[in-house]
Design a protein around this motif. Structure first.
Motif, mmCIF file in Angstrom:
data_model
loop_
_atom_site.group_PDB
_atom_site.id
_atom_site.type_symbol
_atom_site.label_atom_id
_atom_site.label_comp_id
_atom_site.label_asym_id
_atom_site.label_seq_id
_atom_site.Cartn_x
_atom_site.Cartn_y
_atom_site.Cartn_z
ATOM 1 N N GLY A 61 0.829 -1.191 0.000
ATOM 2 C CA GLY A 61 0.000 0.000 0.000
ATOM 3 C C GLY A 61 0.859 1.235 0.000
ATOM 4 N N LEU A 62 0.244 2.367 -0.261
ATOM 5 C CA LEU A 62 0.961 3.628 -0.247
ATOM 6 C C LEU A 62 1.317 4.010 1.190
ATOM 7 N N PRO A 249 -0.298 -12.526 -7.589
ATOM 8 C CA PRO A 249 0.082 -11.472 -8.546
ATOM 9 C C PRO A 249 -0.762 -11.522 -9.817
ATOM 10 N N GLU A 250 -1.056 -12.724 -10.290
ATOM 11 C CA GLU A 250 -1.926 -12.867 -11.472
ATOM 12 C C GLU A 250 -3.303 -12.256 -11.253
ATOM 13 N N ASP A 251 -3.878 -12.521 -10.072
ATOM 14 C CA ASP A 251 -5.211 -12.004 -9.773
ATOM 15 C C ASP A 251 -5.222 -10.479 -9.816
ATOM 16 N N LEU A 252 -4.209 -9.863 -9.226
ATOM 17 C CA LEU A 252 -4.165 -8.408 -9.177
ATOM 18 C C LEU A 252 -3.987 -7.792 -10.559
ATOM 19 N N VAL A 253 -3.114 -8.403 -11.360
ATOM 20 C CA VAL A 253 -2.850 -7.858 -12.692
ATOM 21 C C VAL A 253 -3.990 -8.188 -13.657
ATOM 22 N N GLY A 254 -4.518 -9.404 -13.559
ATOM 23 C CA GLY A 254 -5.540 -9.838 -14.511
ATOM 24 C C GLY A 254 -6.941 -9.413 -14.147
ATOM 25 N N ALA A 255 -7.240 -9.273 -12.855
ATOM 26 C CA ALA A 255 -8.604 -8.942 -12.419
ATOM 27 C C ALA A 255 -8.555 -8.023 -11.204
ATOM 28 N N PRO A 256 -8.059 -6.784 -11.369
ATOM 29 C CA PRO A 256 -8.011 -5.858 -10.232
ATOM 30 C C PRO A 256 -9.404 -5.588 -9.690
ATOM 31 N N ALA A 257 -9.502 -5.494 -8.351
ATOM 32 C CA ALA A 257 -10.811 -5.390 -7.704
ATOM 33 C C ALA A 257 -11.477 -4.045 -7.963
ATOM 34 N N ASP A 263 -4.956 0.991 -11.007
ATOM 35 C CA ASP A 263 -3.958 2.034 -11.200
ATOM 36 C C ASP A 263 -2.584 1.564 -10.728
ATOM 37 N N PHE A 264 -2.557 0.779 -9.652
ATOM 38 C CA PHE A 264 -1.297 0.221 -9.164
ATOM 39 C C PHE A 264 -0.629 -0.632 -10.239
ATOM 40 N N VAL A 265 -1.405 -1.479 -10.907
ATOM 41 C CA VAL A 265 -0.828 -2.476 -11.816
ATOM 42 C C VAL A 265 -0.854 -2.026 -13.272
ATOM 43 N N ARG A 266 -1.215 -0.769 -13.505
ATOM 44 C CA ARG A 266 -1.442 -0.266 -14.861
ATOM 45 C C ARG A 266 -0.259 -0.506 -15.786
ATOM 46 N N ASP A 267 0.962 -0.305 -15.297
ATOM 47 C CA ASP A 267 2.141 -0.385 -16.158
ATOM 48 C C ASP A 267 2.873 -1.722 -16.077
ATOM 49 N N VAL A 268 2.273 -2.690 -15.403
ATOM 50 C CA VAL A 268 2.911 -4.009 -15.293
ATOM 51 C C VAL A 268 2.783 -4.747 -16.627
ATOM 52 N N PRO A 269 3.871 -5.267 -17.183
ATOM 53 C CA PRO A 269 3.774 -6.079 -18.400
ATOM 54 C C PRO A 269 2.943 -7.341 -18.144
ATOM 55 N N ARG A 270 1.711 -7.347 -18.626
ATOM 56 C CA ARG A 270 0.801 -8.449 -18.337
ATOM 57 C C ARG A 270 1.346 -9.790 -18.816
#
Length: 344
Positions: A61-62, A249-257, A263-270
């Motif tokens: 978290g921030l 990590p997959e859940d967060l990148v593939g299906a953010p809640a 916004d956190f995972v926006r720039d992650v190479p899926r």
């Protein structure tokens, strides 16, 4: 299997008459409004999660999201306002002072951002300090300290003092000190945030290696998404003291809640995180497929070359069970989708 750590309905409220906030309409107020009306800060708000034995569980978290408060509540370094915590099946909030000291000395060890090494003691005695507190004889604690120093790559530095070591080496001493007591659980509170990027990556690799070797349960606090994705079996995202999402990590990148996680995972190479189960499709009737299947756990990036060269779809399997197929069209669609999400 019973969880190693179980947290249920945990609250930590700072301020006057904090115990009267939980369970009232005041508890539903946004953080800023609660503070304005009562002078209280709800640092952790109704948080529940389990950590499995041997899992690396990352809390992310921030700044100000409550993650450091949360990890300190686990061993009552900060006293929770309400809720339940158990470690190894034992309720932590029911522990008396003696049992709580024993928990902190033997079952749970903590690694902090600030190393907290004793400057007047050599590395060997810094690592052995927890064992000394336990009453372990000098020869035995030095033997154990030497073993864990070798484990973290510091053999040969036993007789140096902390100020003779680099920051990364000092953090390794802190890690060795935590491991020396052979705890069941290791709690890391942003331990690498003060290190420069290269040393930080080395320490992340060191944690992964040590986890593979010793298999402890790890709870790791960080504000850094890349660190969370690198280390975590599962990641919990906190915002203003509330748990927004828990998942792989997959859940967060593939299906953010929600948009906050997105916004956190926006720039992650899926394609570096998601596996084939996210992009596979059902096979068509009587569709011919390649003979050699791919596991559904295969990361998209690792399957690109084979899929793009295949003349027919490739089965995606979980053991002996076929889940779907992947072909060049699905792969291209996934890669193009990622390219459009990443800013130029």
């Amino acid at each position: 299997m019973a969880p190693m750590i179980a947290v249920t309905d945990l609250w930590k409220v700072f301020g006057p008459r904090a115990g009267r906030i939980v369970g009232t309409p005041l508890a539903d107020l946004p953080r800023a409004e609660l503070r304005a009306r009562t002078g209280c800060l709800a640092a952790v708000r109704d948080v529940s999660f389990d950590v499995e034995p041997g899992e690396v569980f990352v809390v992310m978290g921030l700044s100000g999201s409550g993650k450091s408060t949360l990890v300190r509540c686990l061993t009552r370094l900060i006293e929770p306002t309400s809720g339940e915590i158990s470690i190894g099946g034992e309720p932590v909030r029911a522990m008396g002072p003696k049992r709580l000291r024993d928990l902190r000395r033997r079952q749970v060890a903590m690694v902090f951002q600030h190393f907290g090494l004793l400057p007047h003691r050599q590395v060997l005695d810094n690592v052995a300090y927890g064992l000394e507190i336990q009453g372990v004889p000098r020869a035995e604690r030095h033997r154990k300290a030497g073993e864990v120093l070798a484990l973290v790559g510091l053999d040969g530095h036993e007789h140096q003092y902390p100020d003779q070591l680099s920051g990364g080496m000092q953090q390794r001493v802190g890690l060795a000190r935590a491991l020396a007591a052979d705890p069941e659980v290791l709690l890391f509170d942003e331990p690498f945030s003060a290190l420069d990027p290269l040393i930080r990556r080395d320490m992340q690799a060191e944690v992964r290696r040590l986890h593979a070797e010793v298999g402890k349960t790890l709870v790791f606090i960080t504000h850094d998404l890349a660190e969370a994705l690198t280390l975590g079996d599962r990641i919990a995202v906190l915002r203003d003291g509330e748990l927004v999402q828990v998942g792989t990590p997959e859940d967060l990148v593939g299906a953010p809640a929600d948009s906050y996680v997105a916004d956190f995972v926006r720039d992650v190479p899926r394609s570096d995180v998601l596996t084939l189960r996210w992009i596979m499709r059902d096979p068509g009737p009587d569709e011919l497929c390649e003979d050699e299947p791919l596991s559904h756990r295969t990361v998209i990036r690792d399957a690109v070359h084979r899929v793009m060269r295949a003349e027919r779809p490739i089965p995606v399997v979980d053991g002996d069970r076929r889940l779907g197929v992947i072909d060049a069209d699905r792969m291209l669609a996934a890669l193009v989708s990622h390219h459009r999400q990443v800013p130029a």
